[in-house]
Design a protein around this motif. Structure first.
Motif, PDB file in Angstrom:
ATOM      1  N   VAL A 149      -1.360 -10.416   9.104  1.00 15.72           N
ATOM      2  CA  VAL A 149      -2.821 -10.391   8.952  1.00 15.72           C
ATOM      3  C   VAL A 149      -3.306  -8.948   8.951  1.00 15.72           C
ATOM      4  O   VAL A 149      -3.002  -8.198   9.884  1.00 15.72           O
ATOM      5  N   GLY A 150      -4.044  -8.568   7.919  1.00 17.32           N
ATOM      6  CA  GLY A 150      -4.608  -7.217   7.850  1.00 17.32           C
ATOM      7  C   GLY A 150      -6.034  -7.208   8.354  1.00 17.32           C
ATOM      8  O   GLY A 150      -6.302  -7.162   9.554  1.00 17.32           O
ATOM      9  N   ALA A 169      -3.546 -10.695  -3.430  1.00 15.59           N
ATOM     10  CA  ALA A 169      -4.182 -11.437  -2.335  1.00 15.59           C
ATOM     11  C   ALA A 169      -4.574 -10.523  -1.170  1.00 15.59           C
ATOM     12  O   ALA A 169      -5.281 -10.946  -0.261  1.00 15.59           O
ATOM     13  N   ILE A 170      -4.113  -9.279  -1.201  1.00 11.55           N
ATOM     14  CA  ILE A 170      -4.348  -8.395  -0.048  1.00 11.55           C
ATOM     15  C   ILE A 170      -5.758  -7.821  -0.080  1.00 11.55           C
ATOM     16  O   ILE A 170      -6.141  -7.135  -1.030  1.00 11.55           O
ATOM     17  N   GLU A 177       3.760 -11.113   0.460  1.00 10.89           N
ATOM     18  CA  GLU A 177       2.386 -10.646   0.367  1.00 10.89           C
ATOM     19  C   GLU A 177       2.048 -10.346  -1.093  1.00 10.89           C
ATOM     20  O   GLU A 177       2.275  -9.213  -1.569  1.00 10.89           O
ATOM     21  N   GLU A 190       0.839  -1.210   0.000  1.00 13.35           N
ATOM     22  CA  GLU A 190       0.000   0.000   0.000  1.00 13.35           C
ATOM     23  C   GLU A 190       0.867   1.251   0.000  1.00 13.35           C
ATOM     24  O   GLU A 190       0.490   2.272  -0.572  1.00 13.35           O
ATOM     25  N   VAL A 222      -5.447 -13.672   4.917  1.00 12.28           N
ATOM     26  CA  VAL A 222      -5.435 -14.687   5.978  1.00 12.28           C
ATOM     27  C   VAL A 222      -6.612 -14.386   6.905  1.00 12.28           C
ATOM     28  O   VAL A 222      -6.822 -13.238   7.303  1.00 12.28           O
TER      29      VAL A 222
HETATM   30  P1  PGA Z   1      -5.284  -8.591   4.444  1.00 14.83           P
HETATM   31  O1  PGA Z   1      -4.038  -7.604   4.475  1.00 14.83           O
HETATM   32  O2  PGA Z   1      -5.068  -9.633   5.508  1.00 14.83           O
HETATM   33  O3  PGA Z   1      -6.465  -7.721   4.711  1.00 14.83           O
HETATM   34  O4  PGA Z   1      -5.315  -9.205   3.075  1.00 14.83           O
HETATM   35  C1  PGA Z   1      -2.746  -8.076   4.660  1.00 14.83           C
HETATM   36  C2  PGA Z   1      -1.780  -6.935   4.627  1.00 14.83           C
HETATM   37  O5  PGA Z   1      -2.004  -5.974   3.879  1.00 14.83           O
HETATM   38  O6  PGA Z   1      -0.762  -6.936   5.332  1.00 14.83           O
END
Ligand code: PGA
Length: 245
Positions: free
Chosen positions: A224-225, A165-166, A161, A91, A205
């Motif tokens: 984990v986000g 997938a985020i 990461e 990000e 996750v």
């Molecule tokens: P997420 O984010 O678990 O919401 O996919 C992970 C991160 O951006 O570190």
């Protein structure tokens, strides 16, 4: 190399102070492992300190000390008892134009102040589709870790990461993650002579997929986000990965 698995909660910028107060009632009571590293939005950090878990920053400044309006230096973080910093999150690469070169300087500055760095790397969907994953990871790793001695590398954990997938619910498969973790270790070995780099996985996750993800043998934990912002979901993840290890 530390052998215990870690869980890093990247709270990003989702919660306001009311959410944080509710969150802390559960988390401060129940999270008792130093292998859990919670990275709140910086303005809320004091509320998270002096608990039984660890605390990290979501970013630190490129110089370890000095006058830089709006930033937090590694030296300041360390003086608060904060040991960890996340560097190179996608990000920030995307929205703040952070380059590999800047990330490298941030990594060095944090380690020089005795912080431990969680360095994020990962390919975008387009790069994945163009079969450029390995090339991108190699570039990100080699550049971000340029100039680090073996002793300095001991203070780094790589968070794989994949950008696709985020926050998307498109979690990478166990096979993909295991292969990539091996590849990352191979790069570090080839390029820096460094053995057994600690690699964690991040990207969608959650409390439902953690059991399966935790089967991957060469992964040392998770970043984990979204799910870390929900205290109950986060506790389930912690239980699976840290408490039951
Ligand atoms: P997420 O984010 O678990 O919401 O996919 C992970 C991160 O951006 O570190």
């Amino acid at each position: 190399m530390e052998t215990k698995k870690i869980v890093v909660g990247n709270l990003k910028t989702k919660m306001d102070i009311n959410d944080i107060s509710k969150y802390l009632k559960i988390i401060n009571e129940q999270v008792i492992d130093k292998e859990v590293i919670i990275c709140p939005t910086s303005i809320y950090i004091p509320y998270f300190l002096k608990q039984r878990y660890s605390v990290g920053l979501q970013n630190t400044f490129v110089n370890d000390e000095g006058t830089y309006t709006g930033e937090i230096t590694p030296k300041q973080a360390v003086s608060m008892g904060i040991k960890y910093t996340i560097i190179g999150h996608s990000e920030r690469r995307i929205h703040l134009d952070e380059t590999d070169e800047l990330i490298n300087r941030k990594v060095i500055s944090a380690i020089n102040s005795n912080m431990r760095v969680i360095l994020c790397v990962g390919e975008t969907l387009e790069e994945k589709q163009l079969l450029k994953t390995d090339m991108v990871l190699r570039r990100q790793l080699v550049n971000a870790l340029n100039g680090l001695s073996i002793d300095m590398l001991d203070n780094v954990t790589i968070a794989y990461e994949p950008v696709w997938a985020i926050g998307t619910n498109n979690v990478a498969s166990n096979k993909e993650i295991a292969r990539t973790a091996n590849y990352i270790r191979m790069i570090l070995h080839q390029n820096r002579g460094y053995e057994n780099m600690r690699v964690i996985y991040g990207g969608s996750v959650n409390e439902q997929n953690i059991k399966e993800l935790n089967q991957i043998e060469n992964i040392s934990g998770f970043l984990v986000g979204g799910a870390s912002n929900d205290a109950k979901k986060f506790l389930k993840i912690i239980e699976e990965v840290v408490v039951n290890q």
